[in-house]
Design an enzyme around this catalytic site. Structure first.
Site, PDB file in Angstrom:
ATOM      1  N   ASP A 109       0.918  -1.252   0.077  1.00  0.00           N
ATOM      2  CA  ASP A 109       0.119  -0.123   0.093  1.00  0.00           C
ATOM      3  C   ASP A 109       0.853   1.397  -0.099  1.00  0.00           C
ATOM      4  O   ASP A 109       1.511   1.546   0.867  1.00  0.00           O
ATOM      5  CB  ASP A 109      -0.933   0.048   1.314  1.00  0.00           C
ATOM      6  CG  ASP A 109      -2.014   0.926   1.003  1.00  0.00           C
ATOM      7  OD1 ASP A 109      -1.744   1.958   0.293  1.00  0.00           O
ATOM      8  OD2 ASP A 109      -2.997   0.603   1.886  1.00  0.00           O
ATOM      9  N   ASP A 307      -1.743   6.540  -6.316  1.00  0.00           N
ATOM     10  CA  ASP A 307      -2.176   5.653  -5.394  1.00  0.00           C
ATOM     11  C   ASP A 307      -2.161   4.227  -6.303  1.00  0.00           C
ATOM     12  O   ASP A 307      -2.967   4.081  -7.337  1.00  0.00           O
ATOM     13  CB  ASP A 307      -3.534   5.917  -4.865  1.00  0.00           C
ATOM     14  CG  ASP A 307      -4.123   4.716  -3.578  1.00  0.00           C
ATOM     15  OD1 ASP A 307      -3.222   4.592  -2.712  1.00  0.00           O
ATOM     16  OD2 ASP A 307      -5.205   4.151  -3.991  1.00  0.00           O
TER      17      ASP A 307
END
Length: 426
Positions: A109, A307
Site C-alpha cells: 500500500d 495511489d
C-alpha cells in the site's frame, strides 16, 4: 448477454518474488495477476462483466473513503451497501518473516506506512498467522522504544508498546515488534511492524500489510540504507491473463530517461504521494477546470495523489464533469448509457480521444487502453474514471492503477519526485 472479463474485482496482483540484482543495490521483483495460472487465488467460477465492474466500483469507493480520512480531518465512515465492501490494496508481495522464515502474502500500500502481520493468538485474524515463538530473531518493543512514539494511538501497558489503528472499516490492535523480513534474497534485520493481537471488520488484508508510504516506519524508511528510499513498478494490462510486471527496489536499474514531477508534502499526512496537477487535456483541447478543483491545500487535504490501491481514477466533480463532457463531445453522437458509478458507457465500437494529465514538469498522455474498460466480447466500453463520491471528503483527485498500466512509475523520495515513463510490460 453476459460477457466475462479476464480479470475480476480490483484485479489483485500477486507478486511472486524472484530477486534480480542490478547495479546500485537494485532488486527487481516479478508481479503476477492474482488470478493468473501462477496464483493460488484464481476464482473457481467466472464473474460476469457487469458484476465485476460494480464490485470494483464498490471497493474503489471504500478505498476513497479511506484515503479521504488520511488526507483530511474526517473519520472513515463505512458505506451502507447490499454487498460486502473490502477496502484492500491491489498488490500482494511474498515476504519471508522471521528466523527460520515464515512466508506471508502481504498487501502493498503506497498510502500507508507501518506494516502489520497477524500473529499467533490473534482474535479475528485469518488462519495464516506468524508464530513469533518459533523465530529466534523476534523481539517485542517496550514503551521506551523510539518507534513507540512513531505509531498512532500507542498504549503502554505491561511494558509492551501496543497501538490501535483503523484500516478501511476495520480496527486493529497490535503489539509493536521487530524481526527480519525479506522480499528477495536480501534480508532486512530488526524490521519494526505491528504483531496483530485483535482485528475486527472485513478490511484487514488476511496475511498482513507492507506500507510503502513516506513515514518513518514505512518499508522505504526502514530499508533506506539498502534501497535508498526508491522504488518503481510497471503494471501490465489486466486484459492479458498471463501477464507479469515488475516491482523494482532501489535506484539501480531505474530508467535514466524519465520525465518527473515534484512531490508535494502534506504535513497532516506526509505519507501520501501528492503531486501538482495543473490541467487536463482531452484530445488536443485543454478543458476548462476551476483552479480550486486541482489546487493543493494541506489544510483540507485537497490535491492530487498517485495511489496503488485505487483501480479507477477519481476526480473532484468540477474536474470530472469537464473531462467527461469533452470526452463525450469528441466521441460524437453515439448513445451514452451508465453502469454503476460509470456514467459514460457505449455499446458498439467508438473512437476514443486521448486524455493527458498535465503535471508540473511532465505530461501523462493516456491512450484508449488506459481509459476504457471493455467487456471481453468488446460490445460494451466505459470511460474508466468517475467523480469523487459525494459522501466523502471529496477534494482529493486520485490517479489510479488502471491509468498507470504499461508505465514505469518511479517513486524517488530522496529527490522528492515521481517519474512516469511509457513501458510496455504486458
Amino acid at each position: 448477454m453476459k460477457a466475462y472479463l479476464f480479470f475480476s474485482l480490483a484485479f489483485l496482483l500477486l507478486s511472486l518474488v524472484q530477486g534480480i540484482k542490478t547495479e546500485g543495490r537494485g532488486t527487481t521483483v516479478k508481479v503476477f495477476h492474482v488470478y493468473s495460472p501462477q496464483s493460488p487465488f484464481r476464482p473457481s467460477k467466472p464473474v460476469s462483466w457487469e458484476d465485476s465492474v460494480l464490485q470494483m466500483l464498490a471497493e474503489d469507493q471504500a478505498r476513497l473513503q479511506f484515503l479521504s480520512s488520511l488526507a483530511g480531518k474526517r473519520s472513515w465512515v463505512p458505506i451502507a451497501s447490499g454487498r460486502q465492501i473490502v477496502q484492500s490494496p491491489t498488490y500482494i508481495v511474498k515476504a519471508n518473516v522471521g528466523t527460520p522464515a515464515q512466508t506471508f502474502l502481504m498487501a502493498l500500500d503506497t498510502s500507508n506506512d507501518a506494516a502489520w502481520i497477524p500473529c499467533n493468538g490473534c482474535a479475528g485474524c485469518s488462519s495464516t498467522v506468524f508464530n513469533s515463538a518459533s523465530s529466534t530473531t523476534f523481539k517485542t518493543l517496550g514503551c521506551d522504544a523510539p518507534q513507540c512514539k512513531q505509531v498512532p494511538n500507542s498504549i503502554c501497558g505491561g511494558g509492551t508498546c501496543t497501538w490501535n489503528t483503523t484500516y478501511g472499516g476495520s480496527s486493529i490492535l497490535s503489539n509493536l515488534t521487530q524481526d527480519t523480513i525479506a522480499l528477495s534474497t536480501e534480508i532486512v534485520p530488526s524490521y519494526t511492524f505491528g504483531c496483530i493481537q485483535k482485528a475486527t471488520g472485513s478490511s484487514v488484508p488476511p496475511q498482513g500489510l507492507l506500507g510503502l508510504g513516506r513515514g518513518p516506519l514505512s518499508f522505504l524508511s526502514q530499508t533506506q540504507n539498502l534501497y535508498k528510499s526508491t522504488f518503481s513498478y510497471c503494471l501490465p494490462s489486466f486484459r492479458t491473463l498471463n501477464f507479469s510486471g515488475t516491482l523494482r527496489l532501489g535506484p539501480g536499474g531505474q530508467p535514466l530517461r524519465i520525465k518527473t514531477t515534484p512531490l508535494l508534502k502534506n504535513p497532516r499526512r506526509s505519507s501520501l504521494y501528492y503531486v501538482n496537477l495543473i490541467g487536463i487535456r482531452v484530445g488536443r483541447r485543454n478543458v476548462d477546470i476551476p483552479a480550486t478543483a486541482l489546487a493543493f491545500n494541506p489544510a483540507t487535504g485537497a490535491g492530487t495523489i498517485f495511489d496503488s490501491g485505487t483501480v479507477f481514477t477519481r476526480l473532484v466533480a468540477p474536474a470530472y464533469n469537464a473531462v467527461r463532457d469533452e470526452f463525450r463531445r469528441r466521441v460524437g453522437n453515439a448513445p451514452v448509457s451508465s453502469l454503476g458509478g460509470f456514467d459514460t458507457c457505449y455499446t458498439g465500437p467508438i473512437v476514443a480521444p486521448t486524455i493527458t494529465f498535465m503535471f508540473s514538469g511532465m505530461n501523462l498522455t493516456l491512450p484508449p487502453d488506459n481509459l476504457l474498460i471493455r467487456s471481453t466480447a468488446g460490445s460494451t466500453s466505459c470511460l474508466a474514471m468517475a467523480a469523487a463520491p459525494d459522501n466523502v471528503n471529496s477534494v482529493l483527485n486520485v490517479i489510479a492503477n488502471m491509468q498507470q498500466q504499461n508505465h514505469r512509475i518511479l517513486f524517488d523520495v530522496p529527490n522528492s519526485r515521481i517519474g512516469v515513463a511509457r513501458e510496455p510490460c504486458s
